[in-house]
Design a protein around this motif. Sequence first.
Motif, mmCIF file in Angstrom:
data_model
loop_
_atom_site.group_PDB
_atom_site.id
_atom_site.type_symbol
_atom_site.label_atom_id
_atom_site.label_comp_id
_atom_site.label_asym_id
_atom_site.label_seq_id
_atom_site.Cartn_x
_atom_site.Cartn_y
_atom_site.Cartn_z
ATOM 1 N N ARG A 17 -12.310 -24.712 22.248
ATOM 2 C CA ARG A 17 -12.797 -23.649 21.365
ATOM 3 C C ARG A 17 -13.930 -24.105 20.453
ATOM 4 N N THR A 18 -13.934 -25.385 20.072
ATOM 5 C CA THR A 18 -14.915 -25.853 19.088
ATOM 6 C C THR A 18 -16.000 -26.748 19.678
ATOM 7 N N GLY A 19 -15.732 -27.354 20.822
ATOM 8 C CA GLY A 19 -16.681 -28.290 21.401
ATOM 9 C C GLY A 19 -16.655 -29.656 20.727
ATOM 10 N N VAL A 20 -15.686 -29.890 19.857
ATOM 11 C CA VAL A 20 -15.565 -31.156 19.133
ATOM 12 C C VAL A 20 -14.697 -32.104 19.944
ATOM 13 N N ALA A 21 -15.104 -33.356 20.038
ATOM 14 C CA ALA A 21 -14.367 -34.368 20.799
ATOM 15 C C ALA A 21 -13.027 -34.679 20.137
ATOM 16 N N ALA A 22 -12.088 -35.127 20.949
ATOM 17 C CA ALA A 22 -10.759 -35.497 20.450
ATOM 18 C C ALA A 22 -10.865 -36.577 19.376
ATOM 19 N N SER A 23 -11.740 -37.530 19.591
ATOM 20 C CA SER A 23 -11.900 -38.607 18.603
ATOM 21 C C SER A 23 -12.369 -38.052 17.260
ATOM 22 N N ALA A 24 -13.241 -37.049 17.299
ATOM 23 C CA ALA A 24 -13.722 -36.433 16.057
ATOM 24 C C ALA A 24 -12.584 -35.674 15.363
ATOM 25 N N LEU A 25 -11.766 -34.973 16.136
ATOM 26 C CA LEU A 25 -10.624 -34.270 15.537
ATOM 27 C C LEU A 25 -9.685 -35.256 14.852
ATOM 28 N N ARG A 26 -9.410 -36.359 15.527
ATOM 29 C CA ARG A 26 -8.541 -37.377 14.919
ATOM 30 C C ARG A 26 -9.187 -37.950 13.651
ATOM 31 N N PHE A 27 -10.490 -38.166 13.698
ATOM 32 C CA PHE A 27 -11.211 -38.676 12.532
ATOM 33 C C PHE A 27 -11.140 -37.680 11.374
ATOM 34 N N TYR A 28 -11.399 -36.393 11.658
ATOM 35 C CA TYR A 28 -11.328 -35.370 10.609
ATOM 36 C C TYR A 28 -9.924 -35.294 10.024
ATOM 37 N N GLU A 29 -8.951 -35.461 10.876
ATOM 38 C CA GLU A 29 -7.567 -35.450 10.405
ATOM 39 C C GLU A 29 -7.301 -36.662 9.517
ATOM 40 N N HIS A 30 -7.781 -37.810 9.936
ATOM 41 C CA HIS A 30 -7.620 -39.038 9.137
ATOM 42 C C HIS A 30 -8.265 -38.883 7.761
ATOM 43 N N LYS A 31 -9.379 -38.167 7.707
ATOM 44 C CA LYS A 31 -10.100 -37.943 6.451
ATOM 45 C C LYS A 31 -9.493 -36.811 5.618
ATOM 46 N N GLY A 32 -8.480 -36.130 6.160
ATOM 47 C CA GLY A 32 -7.836 -35.051 5.412
ATOM 48 C C GLY A 32 -8.588 -33.735 5.438
ATOM 49 N N LEU A 33 -9.503 -33.594 6.392
ATOM 50 C CA LEU A 33 -10.272 -32.354 6.509
ATOM 51 C C LEU A 33 -9.512 -31.288 7.289
ATOM 52 N N ILE A 34 -8.737 -31.730 8.266
ATOM 53 C CA ILE A 34 -7.888 -30.833 9.045
ATOM 54 C C ILE A 34 -6.499 -31.467 9.137
ATOM 55 N N PHE A 35 -5.542 -30.677 9.593
ATOM 56 C CA PHE A 35 -4.163 -31.158 9.675
ATOM 57 C C PHE A 35 -3.544 -30.694 10.978
ATOM 58 N N SER A 36 -2.637 -31.489 11.480
ATOM 59 C CA SER A 36 -1.909 -31.116 12.686
ATOM 60 C C SER A 36 -0.434 -31.361 12.456
ATOM 61 N N GLU A 37 0.326 -30.856 13.383
ATOM 62 C CA GLU A 37 1.763 -31.132 13.440
ATOM 63 C C GLU A 37 2.004 -31.776 14.794
ATOM 64 N N ARG A 38 3.231 -32.094 15.080
ATOM 65 C CA ARG A 38 3.572 -32.665 16.380
ATOM 66 C C ARG A 38 4.550 -31.736 17.072
ATOM 67 N N ASP A 39 4.331 -31.559 18.368
ATOM 68 C CA ASP A 39 5.280 -30.760 19.141
ATOM 69 C C ASP A 39 6.433 -31.658 19.597
ATOM 70 N N ARG A 40 7.316 -31.117 20.381
ATOM 71 C CA ARG A 40 8.481 -31.891 20.835
ATOM 72 C C ARG A 40 8.099 -33.100 21.668
ATOM 73 N N GLY A 41 6.960 -33.022 22.327
ATOM 74 C CA GLY A 41 6.473 -34.145 23.132
ATOM 75 C C GLY A 41 5.632 -35.122 22.316
ATOM 76 N N ASN A 42 5.600 -34.930 20.999
ATOM 77 C CA ASN A 42 4.846 -35.760 20.067
ATOM 78 C C ASN A 42 3.332 -35.626 20.244
ATOM 79 N N HIS A 43 2.880 -34.490 20.771
ATOM 80 C CA HIS A 43 1.449 -34.209 20.894
ATOM 81 C C HIS A 43 1.000 -33.420 19.672
ATOM 82 N N ARG A 44 -0.240 -33.649 19.284
ATOM 83 C CA ARG A 44 -0.785 -32.900 18.153
ATOM 84 C C ARG A 44 -0.910 -31.431 18.517
#
Length: 154
Positions: A17-44
Amino acid sequence: MNTGPDNHLTMGEVIRRTGVAASALRFYEHKGLIFSERDRGNHRIYARHMLRRVSLIIVAKRLGIPLADIAEVFATLPRDHEPSHDDWQRVSRGWRKRLARRRRAIENLERELTGCIGCGCLSMKACLLLNPDDTLEPQGPGPVRLRETETALP
């Protein structure tokens, strides 16, 4: 927080949907810009409203806005539920003020560069970009005269 499947997107869906790489999403999450949860399979999984945050990050980066500035603005938004219309209006007002200051600073720099380069004199006395004999060193690093014009802006 509503945890129904319609309100969450997998990392792959956010990437699509965004065209943003997975590494960038993880980076943004690390920086506190976005947040995720984990599903039962421990996936974001991401709340659907995180798409708006990612989109704003993309646009802000294109405009050269530092991630620290984005984080400062996003810190005022709720992280555990979708921001309300009023939340986004408040953030929008803040962005408009920041962008107006940035626009004036860029216009000031443009005038200085045009005058300095355009006239060809490269005056050591008149040019705000120069620092003859390093007399401005006590005021800090960088083009301190231009910083003064930025902070003097309303």
